[in-house]
Scaffold this motif. Structure first.
Motif, PDB file in Angstrom:
ATOM      1  N   VAL A 271       0.880  -1.256   0.018  1.00  0.00           N
ATOM      2  CA  VAL A 271       0.045  -0.071  -0.103  1.00  0.00           C
ATOM      3  C   VAL A 271       0.732   1.237   0.116  1.00  0.00           C
ATOM      4  CG1 VAL A 271      -2.046   1.339   1.317  1.00  0.00           C
ATOM      5  CG2 VAL A 271      -1.851  -1.242   1.124  1.00  0.00           C
ATOM      6  N   GLY A 272       1.863   1.330   0.717  1.00  0.00           N
ATOM      7  CA  GLY A 272       2.946   2.439   0.750  1.00  0.00           C
ATOM      8  C   GLY A 272       3.281   2.835  -0.767  1.00  0.00           C
ATOM      9  N   ASP A 273       3.637   1.949  -1.458  1.00  0.00           N
ATOM     10  CA  ASP A 273       4.148   2.015  -2.880  1.00  0.00           C
ATOM     11  C   ASP A 273       2.830   2.765  -3.650  1.00  0.00           C
ATOM     12  OD1 ASP A 273       6.607   1.572  -2.443  1.00  0.00           O
ATOM     13  OD2 ASP A 273       6.437  -0.506  -3.143  1.00  0.00           O
ATOM     14  N   TRP A 274       1.737   2.129  -3.557  1.00  0.00           N
ATOM     15  CA  TRP A 274       0.497   2.433  -4.210  1.00  0.00           C
ATOM     16  C   TRP A 274       0.315   3.968  -3.859  1.00  0.00           C
ATOM     17  CZ3 TRP A 274      -3.903   4.150  -1.974  1.00  0.00           C
ATOM     18  CH2 TRP A 274      -5.271   4.661  -2.814  1.00  0.00           C
ATOM     19  N   LEU A 275       0.364   4.466  -2.578  1.00  0.00           N
ATOM     20  CA  LEU A 275       0.094   5.522  -2.019  1.00  0.00           C
ATOM     21  C   LEU A 275       0.963   6.607  -2.641  1.00  0.00           C
ATOM     22  CD1 LEU A 275      -0.137   5.492   2.021  1.00  0.00           C
ATOM     23  CD2 LEU A 275      -1.595   6.774   0.459  1.00  0.00           C
ATOM     24  N   LYS A 276       2.273   6.385  -2.848  1.00  0.00           N
ATOM     25  CA  LYS A 276       3.416   7.142  -3.578  1.00  0.00           C
ATOM     26  C   LYS A 276       3.061   7.381  -5.012  1.00  0.00           C
ATOM     27  CE  LYS A 276       7.103   4.985  -1.842  1.00  0.00           C
ATOM     28  NZ  LYS A 276       8.474   4.318  -1.688  1.00  0.00           N
ATOM     29  N   ARG A 277       2.452   6.203  -5.687  1.00  0.00           N
ATOM     30  CA  ARG A 277       2.401   6.441  -6.953  1.00  0.00           C
ATOM     31  C   ARG A 277       1.098   7.334  -7.158  1.00  0.00           C
ATOM     32  NH1 ARG A 277       3.072   0.670  -7.437  1.00  0.00           N
ATOM     33  NH2 ARG A 277       0.958   0.548  -7.385  1.00  0.00           N
ATOM     34  N   VAL A 278       0.037   7.014  -6.486  1.00  0.00           N
ATOM     35  CA  VAL A 278      -1.084   8.010  -6.414  1.00  0.00           C
ATOM     36  C   VAL A 278      -0.814   9.433  -6.317  1.00  0.00           C
ATOM     37  CG1 VAL A 278      -3.630   8.306  -5.588  1.00  0.00           C
ATOM     38  CG2 VAL A 278      -2.745   6.216  -6.024  1.00  0.00           C
ATOM     39  N   LEU A 279      -0.221   9.651  -5.163  1.00  0.00           N
ATOM     40  CA  LEU A 279       0.202  10.831  -4.689  1.00  0.00           C
ATOM     41  C   LEU A 279       1.128  11.773  -5.904  1.00  0.00           C
ATOM     42  CD1 LEU A 279       0.642  10.512  -0.910  1.00  0.00           C
ATOM     43  CD2 LEU A 279      -1.079  12.025  -2.021  1.00  0.00           C
TER      44      LEU A 279
ATOM     45  N   GLY B  64       1.096  11.324  -8.898  1.00  0.00           N
ATOM     46  CA  GLY B  64       0.177  11.584 -10.076  1.00  0.00           C
ATOM     47  C   GLY B  64      -0.538  12.929  -9.682  1.00  0.00           C
ATOM     48  N   LYS B  65      -0.745  13.105  -8.398  1.00  0.00           N
ATOM     49  CA  LYS B  65      -1.592  14.531  -7.966  1.00  0.00           C
ATOM     50  C   LYS B  65      -0.698  15.662  -7.747  1.00  0.00           C
ATOM     51  CE  LYS B  65      -5.167  11.780  -5.724  1.00  0.00           C
ATOM     52  NZ  LYS B  65      -6.520  12.342  -6.289  1.00  0.00           N
ATOM     53  N   GLY B  66       0.778  15.218  -8.088  1.00  0.00           N
ATOM     54  CA  GLY B  66       1.712  16.251  -7.651  1.00  0.00           C
ATOM     55  C   GLY B  66       2.198  16.258  -6.239  1.00  0.00           C
ATOM     56  N   TYR B  67       2.063  15.305  -5.493  1.00  0.00           N
ATOM     57  CA  TYR B  67       2.549  15.379  -3.959  1.00  0.00           C
ATOM     58  C   TYR B  67       3.393  14.388  -3.539  1.00  0.00           C
ATOM     59  CZ  TYR B  67      -1.660  18.298  -3.651  1.00  0.00           C
ATOM     60  OH  TYR B  67      -2.775  19.246  -3.600  1.00  0.00           O
ATOM     61  N   GLN B  68       4.062  14.273  -2.471  1.00  0.00           N
ATOM     62  CA  GLN B  68       4.978  13.296  -1.925  1.00  0.00           C
ATOM     63  C   GLN B  68       4.374  13.017  -0.466  1.00  0.00           C
ATOM     64  OE1 GLN B  68       8.504  15.239  -2.595  1.00  0.00           O
ATOM     65  NE2 GLN B  68       9.255  13.674  -3.915  1.00  0.00           N
ATOM     66  N   ILE B  69       4.988  12.092   0.105  1.00  0.00           N
ATOM     67  CA  ILE B  69       4.564  11.532   1.449  1.00  0.00           C
ATOM     68  C   ILE B  69       5.817  10.982   2.069  1.00  0.00           C
ATOM     69  CG2 ILE B  69       3.689   9.368   0.644  1.00  0.00           C
ATOM     70  CD1 ILE B  69       1.522   9.788   2.774  1.00  0.00           C
ATOM     71  N   GLU B  70       6.138  11.147   3.341  1.00  0.00           N
ATOM     72  CA  GLU B  70       7.136  10.441   4.092  1.00  0.00           C
ATOM     73  C   GLU B  70       6.717   9.206   4.580  1.00  0.00           C
ATOM     74  OE1 GLU B  70       8.201  13.278   7.459  1.00  0.00           O
ATOM     75  OE2 GLU B  70       8.243  14.848   6.244  1.00  0.00           O
ATOM     76  N   PRO B  71       7.762   8.342   4.532  1.00  0.00           N
ATOM     77  CA  PRO B  71       7.549   6.977   4.874  1.00  0.00           C
ATOM     78  C   PRO B  71       6.734   6.756   6.198  1.00  0.00           C
ATOM     79  CG  PRO B  71       9.627   6.865   4.127  1.00  0.00           C
ATOM     80  CD  PRO B  71       9.287   8.388   4.393  1.00  0.00           C
ATOM     81  N   LYS B  72       6.897   7.527   7.289  1.00  0.00           N
ATOM     82  CA  LYS B  72       6.397   7.244   8.474  1.00  0.00           C
ATOM     83  C   LYS B  72       4.617   7.724   8.243  1.00  0.00           C
ATOM     84  CE  LYS B  72       5.838   8.579  13.271  1.00  0.00           C
ATOM     85  NZ  LYS B  72       6.301   9.288  14.447  1.00  0.00           N
ATOM     86  N   ALA B  73       4.495   8.863   7.509  1.00  0.00           N
ATOM     87  CA  ALA B  73       2.952   9.115   7.212  1.00  0.00           C
ATOM     88  C   ALA B  73       2.424   8.183   6.456  1.00  0.00           C
ATOM     89  CB  ALA B  73       3.278  10.473   6.472  1.00  0.00           C
ATOM     90  N   ALA B  74       2.928   7.576   5.557  1.00  0.00           N
ATOM     91  CA  ALA B  74       2.245   6.554   5.098  1.00  0.00           C
ATOM     92  C   ALA B  74       1.778   5.363   5.625  1.00  0.00           C
ATOM     93  CB  ALA B  74       3.320   6.154   3.608  1.00  0.00           C
ATOM     94  N   ALA B  75       3.132   4.860   6.659  1.00  0.00           N
ATOM     95  CA  ALA B  75       2.725   3.898   7.388  1.00  0.00           C
ATOM     96  C   ALA B  75       1.626   4.216   8.420  1.00  0.00           C
ATOM     97  CB  ALA B  75       4.218   3.662   8.405  1.00  0.00           C
ATOM     98  N   MET B  76       1.413   5.593   8.896  1.00  0.00           N
ATOM     99  CA  MET B  76       0.218   5.806   9.710  1.00  0.00           C
ATOM    100  C   MET B  76      -0.830   5.679   8.977  1.00  0.00           C
ATOM    101  SD  MET B  76       1.752   9.219  11.622  1.00  0.00           S
ATOM    102  CE  MET B  76       0.281   9.964  12.160  1.00  0.00           C
ATOM    103  N   LEU B  77      -1.151   6.111   7.788  1.00  0.00           N
ATOM    104  CA  LEU B  77      -2.344   5.820   7.091  1.00  0.00           C
ATOM    105  C   LEU B  77      -2.560   4.353   6.825  1.00  0.00           C
ATOM    106  CD1 LEU B  77      -1.842   8.599   4.231  1.00  0.00           C
ATOM    107  CD2 LEU B  77      -3.760   8.639   6.022  1.00  0.00           C
ATOM    108  N   VAL B  78      -1.731   3.633   6.455  1.00  0.00           N
ATOM    109  CA  VAL B  78      -2.037   2.489   6.531  1.00  0.00           C
ATOM    110  C   VAL B  78      -2.370   1.605   7.545  1.00  0.00           C
ATOM    111  CG1 VAL B  78      -1.095  -0.022   5.841  1.00  0.00           C
ATOM    112  CG2 VAL B  78      -0.552   2.043   4.477  1.00  0.00           C
ATOM    113  N   GLU B  79      -1.808   1.882   8.933  1.00  0.00           N
ATOM    114  CA  GLU B  79      -1.961   1.613  10.066  1.00  0.00           C
ATOM    115  C   GLU B  79      -3.510   1.646  10.446  1.00  0.00           C
ATOM    116  OE1 GLU B  79      -0.724   2.096  14.567  1.00  0.00           O
ATOM    117  OE2 GLU B  79       0.651   2.346  13.422  1.00  0.00           O
ATOM    118  N   PHE B  80      -3.862   2.955  10.297  1.00  0.00           N
ATOM    119  CA  PHE B  80      -5.216   3.444  10.821  1.00  0.00           C
ATOM    120  C   PHE B  80      -6.225   3.292   9.745  1.00  0.00           C
ATOM    121  CE2 PHE B  80      -2.268   5.790  13.467  1.00  0.00           C
ATOM    122  CZ  PHE B  80      -3.180   5.673  14.771  1.00  0.00           C
ATOM    123  N   LEU B  81      -6.106   2.918   8.647  1.00  0.00           N
ATOM    124  CA  LEU B  81      -7.019   2.797   7.620  1.00  0.00           C
ATOM    125  C   LEU B  81      -6.822   1.377   6.949  1.00  0.00           C
ATOM    126  CD1 LEU B  81      -6.841   6.289   5.714  1.00  0.00           C
ATOM    127  CD2 LEU B  81      -8.532   5.775   7.405  1.00  0.00           C
ATOM    128  N   GLY B  82      -6.080   0.761   7.320  1.00  0.00           N
ATOM    129  CA  GLY B  82      -5.918  -0.694   6.592  1.00  0.00           C
ATOM    130  C   GLY B  82      -5.466  -0.521   5.184  1.00  0.00           C
TER     131      GLY B  82
END
Length: 334
Positions: A144-152, A154-172
């Protein structure tokens, strides 16, 4: 995702199939492809007479075939979309006869969520020959982390690894749920922004300091003070931090740690691949590896199984969840 992009690219190029059978456990891409077909194949003027949406709970296969065999009105094509088609799973094989000779001026989209067709069956083979059979598979947590990075990206954003881990942890691994949160962030953040844990905390409501990710890290570091502080926070906010989720994540961590202990090749590339974790987080496993010998890890895994059973109300004499959490920490640290 590559298969989704190819389907969209083909449609853009005018290579439109008469049947799109979209199936699988992950509804996100089924919805995305359906929305794209619904929005783009027909013009707004053509949609009134030539685009219809049916629901599996309200129709039969015969109804679908009857609608699909109609001719378009003042347009080259008609689009028939069948949502919730999994409701027709018992009779879906009846679609075979239509697929053997589909109406060339109809684009039939079948949304068969949470289920898949048996690829050995004739109906599947006929559908594949007539059009597109797309299976939307659930992503593993480590994907999911790699998917998050690709989607973001494409929208013109980046995400820190810990922030991605938080989203996956809380949203599954629910991609639709995660995508909704990303859309909210895109409204308030300027293009080019990097999403940090602080942004997640401020705008989505997850604490960057008191969460399962930080608890797991504190346990790995043998930082008892921080671990008990997080446990106290969980005790005060039990609805947002169910014990069954916490024990599941901690169990997963120590199971991976046991696996890590047994690896002959502990190189970052191999370890990340075997453990199915982002290489960024391997340092947490390295710290825990030094703090917990293999024998101790095996004992902790047994303890966590016991706590997990108790958290589900078996043999725990209705102990409060905060007491079970503290019992878990005591047995891990001692």
């Amino acid at each position: 995702m590559e298969e989704v992009l190819k389907i969209i690219k083909d449609i853009k190029a005018g290579d439109i199939k008469p049947i799109y059978f979209l199936m699988g456990e992950e509804p996100y891409y089924i919805d995305k492809l359906t929305d794209y077909i619904e929005d783009t194949i027909l013009s707004e003027e053509e949609k009134g007479f030539n685009q219809m949406v049916l629901y599996g709970r309200d129709v039969t296969i015969d109804d679908i075939v009857s609608n699909a065999k109609r001719y378009p009105m003042m347009a080259d094509r008609q689009v028939v979309i069948v949502k919730e088609a999994q409701e027709l799973s018992r009779t879906i094989d009846k679609l075979e006869s239509y697929a053997e000779n589909p109406q060339p001026t109809t684009v039939l989209v079948v949304c068969y969520k949470y289920k898949t067709l048996d690829k050995r069956k004739k109906v599947t083979k006929v559908l594949e020959k007539a059009g597109v059979v797309f299976e939307s598979k659930k992503l593993y947590e480590n994907q999911v982390g790699d998917w998050l990075k690709r989607v973001l990206s494409g929208k013109g954003y980046q995400i820190e690894p810990k922030a991605a881990a938080m989203l996956v942890e809380f949203l599954g691994t629910d991609l639709s749920k995660i995508a909704n949160e990303l859309d909210k962030l895109a409204i308030i953040l300027p293009k080019g922004s990097t999403i940090s844990p602080k942004i997640i905390e401020d705008n989505i409501g997850f604490s960057k300091d008191y969460n399962n990710f930080e608890l797991r890290k504190a346990i790995g570091e043998k930082n008892q003070l921080k671990a008990y502080q997080i446990a106290d926070y969980f005790a005060q906010n039990p609805k947002d931090n169910p014990l069954v989720v916490t024990t599941g994540l901690i169990f997963g961590f120590f199971s991976q740690l046991l696996q890590y202990h047994g690896l002959k090749d502990k190189s970052p590339a191999n370890a990340a691949k075997v453990l199915k974790v982002n290489p960024y987080f391997l340092k947490d496993y390295d710290v825990a590896l030094r703090n917990y010998p293999m024998k101790k890890v095996s004992q902790i895994v047994a303890v966590l199984r016991d706590i997990d059973v108790k958290s589900k109300g078996v043999g725990a004499n209705a102990l409060p969840q905060q007491d079970l959490l503290k019992e878990m920490l005591v047995k891990i640290f001692n």
